[in-house]
Design a protein around this motif. Structure first.
Motif, PDB file in Angstrom:
ATOM      1  N   ASN A  34       0.853  -1.193   0.000  1.00 27.87           N
ATOM      2  CA  ASN A  34       0.000   0.000   0.000  1.00 27.87           C
ATOM      3  C   ASN A  34       0.887   1.241   0.000  1.00 27.87           C
ATOM      4  OD1 ASN A  34      -2.738  -1.178   0.304  1.00 27.87           O
ATOM      5  ND2 ASN A  34      -1.848  -1.994   2.183  1.00 27.87           N
ATOM      6  N   LEU A  37       1.383   5.299  -0.503  1.00 25.09           N
ATOM      7  CA  LEU A  37       0.756   6.616  -0.468  1.00 25.09           C
ATOM      8  C   LEU A  37       1.753   7.621  -1.013  1.00 25.09           C
ATOM      9  CD1 LEU A  37      -1.350   8.771   0.417  1.00 25.09           C
ATOM     10  CD2 LEU A  37      -0.258   8.718   2.684  1.00 25.09           C
ATOM     11  N   LYS A  51      -1.148  -1.319  -4.172  1.00 25.31           N
ATOM     12  CA  LYS A  51      -2.256  -0.367  -4.197  1.00 25.31           C
ATOM     13  C   LYS A  51      -1.674   1.037  -4.058  1.00 25.31           C
ATOM     14  CE  LYS A  51      -6.479   0.884  -1.833  1.00 25.31           C
ATOM     15  NZ  LYS A  51      -6.669   1.517  -0.563  1.00 25.31           N
ATOM     16  N   THR A  77      -2.371   5.247  -3.606  1.00 21.56           N
ATOM     17  CA  THR A  77      -3.239   6.354  -3.214  1.00 21.56           C
ATOM     18  C   THR A  77      -2.409   7.619  -3.269  1.00 21.56           C
ATOM     19  OG1 THR A  77      -4.414   4.897  -1.664  1.00 21.56           O
ATOM     20  CG2 THR A  77      -4.736   7.262  -1.382  1.00 21.56           C
ATOM     21  N   ALA A  84      -3.767  14.793   3.990  1.00 19.26           N
ATOM     22  CA  ALA A  84      -3.035  13.535   4.156  1.00 19.26           C
ATOM     23  C   ALA A  84      -2.824  13.221   5.632  1.00 19.26           C
ATOM     24  CB  ALA A  84      -1.695  13.609   3.430  1.00 19.26           C
ATOM     25  N   LYS A 127      -6.134  12.143   7.212  1.00 23.56           N
ATOM     26  CA  LYS A 127      -6.513  10.790   6.788  1.00 23.56           C
ATOM     27  C   LYS A 127      -5.633   9.733   7.442  1.00 23.56           C
ATOM     28  CE  LYS A 127      -8.627  12.108   2.456  1.00 23.56           C
ATOM     29  NZ  LYS A 127      -8.713  11.899   1.011  1.00 23.56           N
ATOM     30  N   LEU A 128      -4.361  10.036   7.616  1.00 25.60           N
ATOM     31  CA  LEU A 128      -3.468   9.093   8.296  1.00 25.60           C
ATOM     32  C   LEU A 128      -3.846   8.945   9.772  1.00 25.60           C
ATOM     33  CD1 LEU A 128      -0.089  10.200   6.711  1.00 25.60           C
ATOM     34  CD2 LEU A 128      -1.077   7.898   6.544  1.00 25.60           C
ATOM     35  N   LYS A 131      -6.940   7.018  10.244  1.00 26.02           N
ATOM     36  CA  LYS A 131      -6.791   5.686   9.665  1.00 26.02           C
ATOM     37  C   LYS A 131      -7.698   5.459   8.465  1.00 26.02           C
ATOM     38  CE  LYS A 131      -5.134   3.710  13.923  1.00 26.02           C
ATOM     39  NZ  LYS A 131      -5.263   2.702  14.954  1.00 26.02           N
ATOM     40  N   GLU A 132      -7.991   6.547   7.738  1.00 35.18           N
ATOM     41  CA  GLU A 132      -8.737   6.434   6.490  1.00 35.18           C
ATOM     42  C   GLU A 132      -7.859   5.826   5.404  1.00 35.18           C
ATOM     43  OE1 GLU A 132     -10.711  10.138   5.353  1.00 35.18           O
ATOM     44  OE2 GLU A 132     -10.805  10.659   7.475  1.00 35.18           O
ATOM     45  N   ILE A 133      -6.566   6.036   5.533  1.00 30.31           N
ATOM     46  CA  ILE A 133      -5.584   5.418   4.656  1.00 30.31           C
ATOM     47  C   ILE A 133      -4.518   4.772   5.531  1.00 30.31           C
ATOM     48  CG2 ILE A 133      -5.912   6.788   2.549  1.00 30.31           C
ATOM     49  CD1 ILE A 133      -3.834   8.725   3.484  1.00 30.31           C
ATOM     50  N   LYS A 134      -4.070   3.591   5.118  1.00 30.32           N
ATOM     51  CA  LYS A 134      -3.104   2.827   5.912  1.00 30.32           C
ATOM     52  C   LYS A 134      -1.967   2.349   5.013  1.00 30.32           C
ATOM     53  CE  LYS A 134      -6.822   1.187   8.858  1.00 30.32           C
ATOM     54  NZ  LYS A 134      -7.571   0.037   9.329  1.00 30.32           N
ATOM     55  N   PRO A 135      -1.068   3.260   4.669  1.00 29.45           N
ATOM     56  CA  PRO A 135       0.025   2.872   3.770  1.00 29.45           C
ATOM     57  C   PRO A 135       1.125   2.086   4.481  1.00 29.45           C
ATOM     58  CG  PRO A 135       0.286   5.144   4.448  1.00 29.45           C
ATOM     59  CD  PRO A 135      -1.019   4.669   5.039  1.00 29.45           C
TER      60      PRO A 135
END
Length: 124
Positions: A5, A7, A30, A32, A40, A43-44, A47-51
């Motif tokens: 993942n 980002l 993946k 993003t 950013a 979202k981090l 935990k909306e995005i978990k790179p």
């Protein structure tokens, strides 16, 4: 593959599109992208995005890459995410960026093939 993942935090949409195309040619990770560093960070934190890995531009409006890196590294939920700083010019040295907590500091490549190679060498 080490990272699944990815980002990218970069205010330049064209750079993000270029990066995504190169990434797809060397990996099935993946992808993003977020163009606003404050979005950013939010979202981090939420935990909306978990790179697994973050590629971050150094020069961004509102909040610079080093400022954002500092915010990421001081939070327990995000401090262990490796961050690769990217820039078009050597504003920081590799050692300065590592002192701030970055995994690496790379100059943005000028060609698509160089970008693919840089991504491949970083994520594998």
């Amino acid at each position: 593959m080490k990272y699944k993942n990815i980002l990218q935090i970069d205010d330049d949409y064209d750079d993000c599109e270029f990066f995504e195309q190169a990434l797809k040619m060397v990996s099935n990770a993946k992808y993003t992208s977020v163009q606003n560093p404050l979005d950013a960070l939010r979202k981090l934190i939420n935990k909306e995005i978990k790179p697994d890995l973050i590629f971050m531009d150094v020069n961004m409006p509102v909040m610079s890459g080093p400022e954002l890196l500092n915010e990421i590294k001081k939070r327990p939920t995000t401090k262990n995410i490796p961050v690769v700083m990217l820039s078009t010019s050597p504003m920081l040295t590799k050692s300065q960026s590592q002192i701030l907590g970055a995994k690496d500091y790379l100059i943005k490549p000028n060609t698509f093939n160089e970008l693919k190679s840089m991504i491949r060498n970083t994520i594998i």
